[in-house]
Design an enzyme around this catalytic site. Structure first.
Site, PDB file in Angstrom:
ATOM      1  N   GLY A   1      17.631  28.575 -11.634  1.00 34.88           N
ATOM      2  CA  GLY A   1      17.835  28.013 -10.136  1.00 34.88           C
ATOM      3  C   GLY A   1      16.955  28.527  -9.157  1.00 34.88           C
ATOM      4  O   GLY A   1      17.469  28.444  -7.904  1.00 34.88           O
TER       5      GLY A   1
ATOM      6  N   ASN B   1      23.796  21.522 -18.356  1.00 33.30           N
ATOM      7  CA  ASN B   1      25.018  22.435 -18.013  1.00 33.30           C
ATOM      8  C   ASN B   1      25.539  22.143 -16.527  1.00 33.30           C
ATOM      9  O   ASN B   1      24.606  22.531 -15.559  1.00 33.30           O
ATOM     10  CB  ASN B   1      24.645  23.719 -18.079  1.00 33.30           C
ATOM     11  CG  ASN B   1      25.353  24.872 -17.443  1.00 33.30           C
ATOM     12  OD1 ASN B   1      26.686  24.596 -17.073  1.00 33.30           O
ATOM     13  ND2 ASN B   1      25.032  26.246 -17.732  1.00 33.30           N
TER      14      ASN B   1
ATOM     15  N   HIS C   1      26.671  32.436 -21.357  1.00 30.32           N
ATOM     16  CA  HIS C   1      25.434  32.218 -20.169  1.00 30.32           C
ATOM     17  C   HIS C   1      25.446  33.317 -19.337  1.00 30.32           C
ATOM     18  O   HIS C   1      26.275  34.057 -19.086  1.00 30.32           O
ATOM     19  CB  HIS C   1      26.062  30.723 -19.421  1.00 30.32           C
ATOM     20  CG  HIS C   1      25.060  30.148 -18.440  1.00 30.32           C
ATOM     21  ND1 HIS C   1      24.831  30.794 -17.116  1.00 30.32           N
ATOM     22  CD2 HIS C   1      24.174  29.262 -18.680  1.00 30.32           C
ATOM     23  CE1 HIS C   1      23.568  30.040 -16.584  1.00 30.32           C
ATOM     24  NE2 HIS C   1      23.275  29.275 -17.403  1.00 30.32           N
TER      25      HIS C   1
ATOM     26  N   GLU D   1      17.298  31.525 -21.929  1.00 28.85           N
ATOM     27  CA  GLU D   1      17.230  31.396 -20.390  1.00 28.85           C
ATOM     28  C   GLU D   1      16.561  32.651 -19.766  1.00 28.85           C
ATOM     29  O   GLU D   1      17.511  33.640 -19.440  1.00 28.85           O
ATOM     30  CB  GLU D   1      18.487  31.095 -19.518  1.00 28.85           C
ATOM     31  CG  GLU D   1      19.193  29.673 -20.376  1.00 28.85           C
ATOM     32  CD  GLU D   1      20.019  28.944 -19.442  1.00 28.85           C
ATOM     33  OE1 GLU D   1      19.832  27.692 -19.240  1.00 28.85           O
ATOM     34  OE2 GLU D   1      20.893  29.489 -18.976  1.00 28.85           O
TER      35      GLU D   1
ATOM     36  N   LYS E   1      27.664  23.482 -14.434  1.00 28.24           N
ATOM     37  CA  LYS E   1      27.979  24.598 -14.067  1.00 28.24           C
ATOM     38  C   LYS E   1      29.384  24.275 -13.081  1.00 28.24           C
ATOM     39  O   LYS E   1      30.190  23.467 -13.550  1.00 28.24           O
ATOM     40  CB  LYS E   1      27.053  25.202 -13.079  1.00 28.24           C
ATOM     41  CG  LYS E   1      25.888  25.591 -13.952  1.00 28.24           C
ATOM     42  CD  LYS E   1      24.704  26.372 -13.145  1.00 28.24           C
ATOM     43  CE  LYS E   1      23.631  26.829 -14.070  1.00 28.24           C
ATOM     44  NZ  LYS E   1      22.749  27.742 -13.605  1.00 28.24           N
TER      45      LYS E   1
ATOM     46  N   GLU F   1      25.307  33.718 -16.160  1.00 26.69           N
ATOM     47  CA  GLU F   1      26.170  33.686 -15.342  1.00 26.69           C
ATOM     48  C   GLU F   1      27.336  34.053 -15.620  1.00 26.69           C
ATOM     49  O   GLU F   1      28.345  34.923 -14.919  1.00 26.69           O
ATOM     50  CB  GLU F   1      26.094  32.389 -14.540  1.00 26.69           C
ATOM     51  CG  GLU F   1      25.321  32.018 -13.551  1.00 26.69           C
ATOM     52  CD  GLU F   1      24.887  30.398 -13.461  1.00 26.69           C
ATOM     53  OE1 GLU F   1      25.694  29.379 -13.962  1.00 26.69           O
ATOM     54  OE2 GLU F   1      23.747  30.240 -13.311  1.00 26.69           O
TER      55      GLU F   1
ATOM     56  N   SER G   1      15.069  26.335 -14.594  1.00 25.25           N
ATOM     57  CA  SER G   1      14.139  25.391 -13.674  1.00 25.25           C
ATOM     58  C   SER G   1      13.342  24.557 -14.445  1.00 25.25           C
ATOM     59  O   SER G   1      12.076  24.141 -14.038  1.00 25.25           O
ATOM     60  CB  SER G   1      13.092  26.228 -12.646  1.00 25.25           C
ATOM     61  OG  SER G   1      14.030  26.971 -11.904  1.00 25.25           O
TER      62      SER G   1
END
Ligand code: 13P
Length: 256
Positions: free
Chosen positions: A176, A10, A98, A170, A12, A100, A216
């Site tokens: 991250g 991904n 996702h 996730e 992003k 985010e 990660s």
């Protein structure tokens, strides 16, 4: 049941068309030895980079996904992209829900469900993301949160449709941050997701659904994560932005 590994990058909001093309050109020779029967390799660039990446990936074992899709066929939805537009661009997969998107853009289980149905109707292969926040894990609410995301996000799907869906687990606190769930902790949660899918769609379907881990993941931990019984691959952010780190991760994930 053996499930084919799926490793998806991904990207992003990273990589212009020129940068995306260069990344795929660099990745191709590094993963050319990965047999398509062993693993699906997917890259998910931003919308404006899709066409260049589809072109660069042609004839290789690298597949292309988008990072979002709208539920309507067309209309007054400024800033959105339809499933037919993605199909026309040569896209095969699409990430939906996702964290985010949920965190910054108001995505809910209901909108995930609408997007998912549109993606399936268009013949795209959806990667549906679920995951708990740190305070939810610390408050002992992980399973409750995941059950709600799965029940709401996957509502109304037929068992046949579910066979075409990939789930990405996730944990939001691992994205991250460099903090990965331990393989044992991730496996416990993947097992819970598998049991929930079995309840919702029947064991035959649930056992076949691929569940990726994300957060990660890198070359150093991919092997032991994917070695877990219910971890069938990864959804990778940072480590997918360079050809050598992504290729190393893929090789480690599929190493026996
Ligand atoms: P990182 O691999 O950078 O933690 O990102 C994970 C992710 O959000 C993939 O969708």
């Amino acid at each position: 049941m053996s499930r084919k590994v799926i490793i998806a990058g991904n990207w992003k909001m990273n990589k212009t068309a020129a940068e995306g093309k260069a990344l795929v050109e660099a990745l191709k020779p590094l993963v050319a030895d990965v047999c398509p029967d062993v693993a699906d390799i997917v890259v998910c660039p931003p919308f404006t980079t899709l066409a260049a990446v589809v072109e660069a990936a042609k004839g290789s074992n690298i597949k292309v996904g988008a990072q979002n899709v709208h539920w309507a066929a067309s209309g007054a939805f400024t800033g959105e992209i339809s499933a037919a537009m993605l199909k026309e661009a040569g896209v095969e997969y699409v990430i939906i829900g996702h964290s985010e998107r949920r965190q910054y853009f108001g995505e809910t289980d209901a909108t995930v469900n609408q997007r998912l149905k549109a993606a399936l109707a268009a013949g795209l292969k959806p990667i549906v993301c679920v995951g708990e926040l740190l305070e939810e894990r610390e408050g002992g609410r992980t399973e409750q949160v995941l059950a709600a995301q799965l029940t709401g996000g996957l509502a109304g799907l037929t068992p046949e449709e579910m066979t075409r869906v990939v789930i990405a687990y996730e944990p939001v606190w691992a994205i991250g941050t460099g903090k990965t769930a331990t393989p044992e902790m991730a496996e416990l949660t993947h097992n819970f997701i598998r049991c929930t899918l079995n309840d919702l769609f029947g064991k035959e379907v649930g056992e076949g659904v691929r569940i990726q881990y994300g957060g990660s993941m890198k070359a150093e931990n991919a092997g032991e994560l994917v070695a877990q019984r219910n971890i069938d691959g990864g959804l990778i952010g940072g480590a997918a932005l360079k050809a050598d780190s992504f290729a190393a991760l893929i090789h480690n994930a599929i190493a026996k």
